[in-house]
Design an enzyme around this catalytic site. Structure first.
Site, mmCIF file in Angstrom:
data_model
loop_
_atom_site.group_PDB
_atom_site.id
_atom_site.type_symbol
_atom_site.label_atom_id
_atom_site.label_comp_id
_atom_site.label_asym_id
_atom_site.label_seq_id
_atom_site.Cartn_x
_atom_site.Cartn_y
_atom_site.Cartn_z
ATOM 1 N N HIS A 1 0.847 -1.201 0.000
ATOM 2 C CA HIS A 1 0.000 0.000 0.000
ATOM 3 C C HIS A 1 0.872 1.237 0.000
ATOM 4 C CE1 HIS A 1 0.526 0.644 4.419
ATOM 5 N NE2 HIS A 1 0.401 -0.664 4.518
ATOM 6 N N HIS B 1 4.413 2.309 12.955
ATOM 7 C CA HIS B 1 3.310 3.127 13.484
ATOM 8 C C HIS B 1 3.726 4.012 14.655
ATOM 9 C CE1 HIS B 1 -0.455 0.974 11.698
ATOM 10 N NE2 HIS B 1 0.568 0.919 10.870
ATOM 11 N N ASP C 1 0.019 4.310 1.216
ATOM 12 C CA ASP C 1 -0.215 5.246 2.313
ATOM 13 C C ASP C 1 0.537 4.853 3.571
ATOM 14 O OD1 ASP C 1 -2.234 3.074 2.094
ATOM 15 O OD2 ASP C 1 -2.835 3.813 4.061
ATOM 16 N N GLU D 1 -4.898 1.728 3.026
ATOM 17 C CA GLU D 1 -4.895 0.540 3.882
ATOM 18 C C GLU D 1 -4.938 0.922 5.359
ATOM 19 O OE1 GLU D 1 -3.270 -2.762 6.338
ATOM 20 O OE2 GLU D 1 -2.487 -0.728 6.076
ATOM 21 N N GLU D 2 -4.242 2.011 5.701
ATOM 22 C CA GLU D 2 -4.222 2.441 7.102
ATOM 23 C C GLU D 2 -5.569 3.027 7.542
ATOM 24 O OE1 GLU D 2 -1.938 1.421 8.766
ATOM 25 O OE2 GLU D 2 -0.067 1.392 7.636
#
Length: 578
Positions: free
Chosen positions: A143, A545, A145, A210-211
């Site tokens: 992904h 993250h 993002d 996706e996030e």
């Protein structure tokens, strides 16, 4: 199989094995012959196809520097996405547009050779058409993002500077998951530069939210692929995720190292339970016995106190197979009671023992998690709150369903609502809408998005799944082809003659599950062989993250080796005749 020396403490921690176990194991365990409870596929050597060895990625310094520059520049584009993006044309997605311009610059051969489709504006699907259309294509995912930054001043290097310090590439997305996306495109750029002519079609699919659950990106790409290719149309799907590569033993020991490659072959379900409470307002100098915030607090307190979730570890659970592998290949590094617990067949007792021994990371692969993550209410210190909301996030264990969790919440909340004279409404898709309620005291329970059941489990038997056997065999071949870079770097600094062919590890491949969800949640219909795995060694990536996210360059290059050899080794292979 070689016997194994005692484990260095950092390796034990990587597999979440308590340190005290290492000094309490009976010597007899080392002498017992291992039962074949963890059958392994034979290594699959890359074909003689005229293409260079995958080891070039790791050993060619010029290539490594170019790769560091590629990933660094990708990190420099701040493709953050929030939770509430609903339109691919929203200005918040403009960095994705800039990122795609960069991809064209970095990978000109890919963009010249592949057919590129834009799905829902920003989703990317690259297709490298194979000569033999009877072979199922391979699908690789990532992904574009990344998660937002809280406070950039907390970082060692600015989060979007993409700093490469000669060993590590720093920044948001460096290990989640621009390393995967850039690695895949780099491998295909390299293949095209060698005049690669694929027999089997290779597809790359890159979502862009996706996030934020992936509804715009993968949620649009998956049906487009199903429409084009049909159900069960891909040989395998490989996305980010998994538990990486975790080591037991050490190359400095005379008996060598065992590396556990742990692709995610399943993932937990999910449910975001939203609670919306409406009560009368007024001046705070004349309050009721319990304000709306107090009532919501009581609800959350009781959700965290009653009918607590229990762990289960059935024989069909992928973690069960992974533990069997550890008892067979690393018996001196696991709990001395583990083999007996596995044999007893008591799913609850085994799961609780493992959770107590190895901590939360293991516990929450075996049981449902519950986290009250959001709460809002009130507008002023002298005004009673009228609208109070909260969201409780559940990650649903493999032995449960979202419906069971919803029923539990209703059972716990109903008497609280009744006690406070509040009308309860259940607003799920399968429930009958409540009639308009004139009452000023209501509580609505609803899902934020469609609940997700636990994913179907991909087969992992090398004797029963030819695709898994070949995937695992390629994995073994790649990571047994060279010493562990995290260990040889320190070994060679002490003794330049220390690193040699005898330092290469034995690789054991075992499926496991993920506690989170990836974009593969939308792709279940396209293949029974879905692997969620960023092939990065524990200790080679940090802080997904959170602050100071980073990845070691050599670990990133190892991942590229796997992608490269998977494409080559599946290209001319036929699952039917194998």
């Amino acid at each position: 199989m070689r016997s194994l020396a005692l484990l260095a403490v950092p390796c034990a921690l990587a597999l979440h094995i308590p340190q005290q176990l290492l000094s309490n194991l009976p010597n007899a365990a080392l002498a017992q012959p291992a039962r074949d409870t963890c059958p392994q596929a034979q290594p699959v050597v890359a074909p003689h196809d005229g293409l260079h060895s995958s080891l070039k990625f790791l050993n060619d310094k010029a290539f490594g520097l170019r790769q560091a520059n590629r990933l660094s520049r990708a990190v420099q584009v701040p493709t953050t996405v929030g939770d509430f993006a609903m339109d691919p044309y929203d200005e918040s997605f403009e960095p994705i547009v800039h990122f795609q311009v960069l991809l064209k610059e970095l990978f000109p051969l890919v963009h010249k050779r592949a057919k590129l489709d834009h799905i829902n504006r920003l989703g990317l699907v690259y297709t490298f058409q194979g000569i033999d259309t009877t072979r199922k294509p391979l699908l690789f995912m990532a992904h574009q993002d990344v998660v937002p930054i809280d406070d950039p001043s907390d970082w060692t290097h600015p989060p979007f500077a993409g700093v490469f310090d000669g060993e590590w590439i720093w920044g948001r997305g460096a290990s989640d998951c621009k390393n995967v996306l850039i690695g895949l495109l780099s491998v295909l750029e390299d293949l095209v530069s060698q005049d690669w002519k694929p027999q089997r079609t290779v597809v790359l699919a890159f979502g862009f939210d996706e996030e934020s659950h992936g509804f715009l990106g993968a949620g649009s790409i998956a049906p487009a692929l199903e429409k084009k290719y049909g159900k069960d149309s891909f040989e395998f799907i490989l996305d980010e995720g998994g538990m990486g590569l975790q080591s037991l033993g050490d190359a400095s020991d005379s008996t060598g190292e065992v590396v556990y490659a742990l692709p995610g072959v399943g993932e937990k379900g999910s449910l975001d339970l939203a609670l919306d409470l409406a009560v009368p307002g007024g001046h705070s100098s004349i309050p009721p016995a319990h304000t709306g915030i107090g009532i919501m607090s009581e609800i959350i307190y009781e959700l965290e106190r009653q009918e607590l979730f229990t762990a289960q570890l059935e024989p069909w659970h992928p973690s069960h197979g992974m533990l069997q592998c550890q008892t067979q290949y690393s018996p001196q590094h696991v709990e001395p009671w583990l083999a007996d617990k596995l044999a007893e067949g008591n799913a609850a007792a085994l799961a609780e023992a493992m959770a107590e021994s190895r901590g939360p990371k293991v516990r929450y692969t075996l049981q449902t998690s519950q986290a009250a993550d959001l709460i809002r209410g009130g507008v002023k210190t002298n005004a009673l709150p009228e609208k109070i909301s909260a969201v409780v996030n559940y990650r649903v264990a493999l032995h449960q369903t979202p419906e069971q969790l919803r029923s539990r919440a209703e059972r716990i909340i109903q008497p609280i609502a009744a006690r406070h004279n509040i009308t309860l409404h259940i607003a799920f898709p399968d429930t009958t809408p409540s009639a308009n309620d004139p009452s000023e005291r209501t509580l609505t329970i609803r899902p934020l998005s469609k609940p997700l059941v636990p994913a179907p489990l991909s087969p992992t038997g090398p004797l029963t799944s030819k695709v898994w056997a070949r995937f695992a065999g390629v994995t073994r071949s790649v990571f047994e082809s060279h010493p562990n870079p995290l260990k040889t770097s320190s070994a060679t600094s002490r003794d330049p003659h220390r690193a040699n062919a005898n330092d290469t590890p034995t690789v054991v491949v075992a499926g496991d599950i993920m506690t989170g969800n990836t974009d593969t949640r939308f792709y279940w219909s396209l293949s029974e062989n879905i692997y969620r795995w960023s092939p990065s060694r524990v200790g080679g990536t940090f802080n997904i993250h959170t602050v100071d996210e980073r990845i070691r360059l050599d670990v990133h290059l190892e991942g590229m080796m796997l992608y490269y050899d998977l494409i080559r080794s599946f290209d001319g292979w036929d699952a039917i005749s194998a």
